[in-house]
Design an enzyme around this catalytic site. Structure first.
Site, short mmCIF file in Angstrom:
data_model
loop_
_atom_site.label_atom_id
_atom_site.label_comp_id
_atom_site.label_asym_id
_atom_site.label_seq_id
_atom_site.Cartn_x
_atom_site.Cartn_y
_atom_site.Cartn_z
N LYS A 1 34.17 48.35 59.48
CA LYS A 1 34.99 49.14 58.91
C LYS A 1 36.07 48.50 58.17
O LYS A 1 36.55 47.63 58.69
CB LYS A 1 35.84 50.36 59.74
CG LYS A 1 36.68 51.25 59.26
CD LYS A 1 37.23 51.98 60.47
CE LYS A 1 38.40 51.35 60.88
NZ LYS A 1 39.41 52.36 61.58
N LYS B 1 40.97 48.72 70.29
CA LYS B 1 42.14 48.36 70.08
C LYS B 1 42.55 47.35 71.09
O LYS B 1 43.52 46.36 71.08
CB LYS B 1 43.14 49.30 69.70
CG LYS B 1 43.19 49.78 68.51
CD LYS B 1 44.33 50.85 67.96
CE LYS B 1 44.22 51.17 66.71
NZ LYS B 1 45.27 52.26 66.51
N LYS C 1 43.20 47.42 57.86
CA LYS C 1 44.49 47.13 57.51
C LYS C 1 44.58 45.73 58.27
O LYS C 1 45.33 44.68 58.09
CB LYS C 1 45.71 47.71 57.56
CG LYS C 1 45.74 48.98 58.10
CD LYS C 1 47.04 49.67 57.80
CE LYS C 1 47.12 51.17 57.58
NZ LYS C 1 47.87 52.04 57.86
P1 TYM Z 1 44.59 55.83 60.46
O1 TYM Z 1 46.16 55.73 59.79
O2 TYM Z 1 43.97 54.69 61.07
O3 TYM Z 1 43.87 56.42 59.01
C1 TYM Z 1 44.13 57.26 58.17
C2 TYM Z 1 42.93 57.93 57.56
O4 TYM Z 1 42.12 56.89 57.00
C3 TYM Z 1 40.95 57.09 57.33
N1 TYM Z 1 40.55 55.58 57.39
C4 TYM Z 1 39.06 55.69 56.61
N2 TYM Z 1 38.36 56.45 55.87
C5 TYM Z 1 37.05 55.73 55.35
N3 TYM Z 1 36.97 54.35 55.37
C6 TYM Z 1 37.82 53.52 56.13
N4 TYM Z 1 37.52 52.27 56.40
C7 TYM Z 1 39.05 54.15 57.00
N5 TYM Z 1 39.88 53.62 57.38
C8 TYM Z 1 40.68 54.75 57.82
C9 TYM Z 1 41.13 57.68 58.71
O5 TYM Z 1 39.81 58.05 59.35
C10 TYM Z 1 42.39 58.46 58.90
O6 TYM Z 1 41.75 59.89 58.22
N6 TYM Z 1 45.02 58.43 64.50
C11 TYM Z 1 45.05 58.52 62.94
C12 TYM Z 1 46.36 59.04 62.36
C13 TYM Z 1 46.74 60.55 63.12
C14 TYM Z 1 46.47 61.71 62.70
C15 TYM Z 1 46.89 62.53 63.40
C16 TYM Z 1 45.20 62.12 61.84
C17 TYM Z 1 47.60 60.50 63.87
N7 TYM Z 1 47.91 61.96 64.20
C18 TYM Z 1 46.53 64.06 63.44
C19 TYM Z 1 44.94 63.51 61.83
C20 TYM Z 1 45.71 64.23 62.30
C21 TYM Z 1 44.92 57.30 62.45
O7 TYM Z 1 45.22 55.97 63.25
O8 TYM Z 1 44.50 57.10 61.18
#
Ligand code: TYM
Length: 336
Positions: free
Chosen positions: A197, A115, A200
């Site tokens: 990956k 990032k 968005k």
């Molecule tokens: P975020 O918002 O980037 O993604 C949300 C969830 O989607 C999964 N994910 C994917 N899985 C498979 N293939 C992909 N291309 C892909 N892109 C995203 C992520 O692994 C995630 O499970 N830091 C976290 C949000 C968060 C969180 C938490 C999660 C904040 N606090 C506490 C669990 C527990 C995040 O940025 O996810």
């Protein structure tokens, strides 16, 4: 334990709309988990602030994420779905935990490095301490299990390290959580570069399927998906493009790799890509319809949001108070 069940916690950032990766790697798998666990899911709006947001758009996106959770099948009566920023305990515990996290640990976080490279003009301290806030989210609710995609594994590891360090100093305060990573769909790749990956923030719109994409767009993007040399539909390391499409098709239809290989034996990539596009569009259609209905029903959405905010805040307060006591913060005196 809560209400006799183990506790499960997860969430997503409230930035932009969700991708097919978010859906297949996380959201789709969450729907049934309440049968076995007491489930909490956050709209992670504080985390989204690590990247500049337009305030009006951001508010809309957070509400839209809430509605997408519900539209995907998460029942807000059976799951506690709430806004992270509505429970002040996240930020408060985040601060305390940041005093128990080493810079050396944060320096190793690959997502921070990625990032920081992407947002070189805004490498803020929040981006750096992001994993500490995530640890606070999870530990605040004493979660046993955290279902996430592969990209969050390192953040789960640091959460465990922080919890264990704190427990070693103060006794068993936190439950040490386990990551729960699905066998299929845990890493959905870009349709334009299958070594990257699906994300968005990808600049190439053809690389990413958004959950609110119209059917035509979904099919067009799959038709344009990058495949590999040859023409055989086969799951293999040297075929990352086709393997990614097989993963997506398998997650949506429930078919195994062998079944997919048999189905497209001798049919070539064109047929296969079209079938994947149609299967995904079909999966998204009812979700999109439900989403529109929920977004229009303002009073329903407002009422479930406020009821769940209260529930989450009550759970969080218990852990926060315990932590404050353990570290020696004095209790607020009440005026008699
Ligand atoms: P975020 O918002 O980037 O993604 C949300 C969830 O989607 C999964 N994910 C994917 N899985 C498979 N293939 C992909 N291309 C892909 N892109 C995203 C992520 O692994 C995630 O499970 N830091 C976290 C949000 C968060 C969180 C938490 C999660 C904040 N606090 C506490 C669990 C527990 C995040 O940025 O996810």
């Amino acid at each position: 334990m809560l209400n006799g069940k183990k506790i499960l916690y997860s969430g997503m950032q409230a930035t932009g709309t969700l991708t097919l990766g978010n859906y297949l790697g996380a959201l789709k798998n969450w729907v049934k988990l309440h049968e076995e666990y007491e489930c909490l899911y956050g709209v992670m709006d504080l985390h989204s602030l690590t990247v500049r947001q337009n305030a009006a758009e951001f508010r809309k996106n957070a509400r839209s994420l809430y509605a997408l959770y519900v539209a995907a099948g998460l029942d807000p009566e059976k799951n506690c779905i709430y806004y992270q920023s509505h429970v002040s305990g996240h930020a408060e515990l985040g601060w305390i935990l940041s005093c128990f996290t080493y810079m050396g640990e944060l320096n190793r976080m690959t997502q921070f490095k990625d990032k920081a490279a992407k947002h070189a003009d805004n490498i803020n301290a929040g981006l750096y301490t992001y994993p500490v806030l995530m640890a606070a989210d999870i530990l605040l609710y004493q979660a046993d299990v955290v279902p996430v995609g592969v990209d969050q594994k390192q953040h789960l590891e640091i959460t465990r390290d922080i919890a264990q360090r704190f427990n070693a100093l103060y006794g068993d305060v936190f439950t040490v959580p386990e990551a729960y990573i699905p066998k299929a769909g845990a890493k959905i790749m870009s349709l334009q570069d299958p070594l990257k990956k699906m994300s968005k923030s990808d600049e190439n719109a053809n690389a990413t399927i958004l959950l609110l994409d119209e059917k035509d767009a979904v099919i067009r993007k799959f038709k344009r998906a990058v495949t590999d040399s040859g023409c055989e539909v086969r799951y293999a390391e040297d075929k990352p493009g086709v393997s990614n499409l097989m993963d997506i098709y398998g997650c949506v239809t429930g078919k195994s790799y062998e079944e997919i290989e048999r189905e497209f034996d001798g049919r070539g990539y064109g047929d296969f890509k079209l079938a994947v596009g149609e299967a995904v569009a079909q999966e998204l259609e009812p979700l999109q319809k439900k989403y529109r209905e929920i977004m229009e029903d303002k009073s329903y959405l407002d009422s479930v949001i406020s009821a769940n905010d209260e529930k989450a805040a009550a759970y969080a307060a218990k852990t926060l108070r315990k932590v404050q006591k353990k570290v020696g913060l004095t209790e607020k005196l009440r005026r008699s």
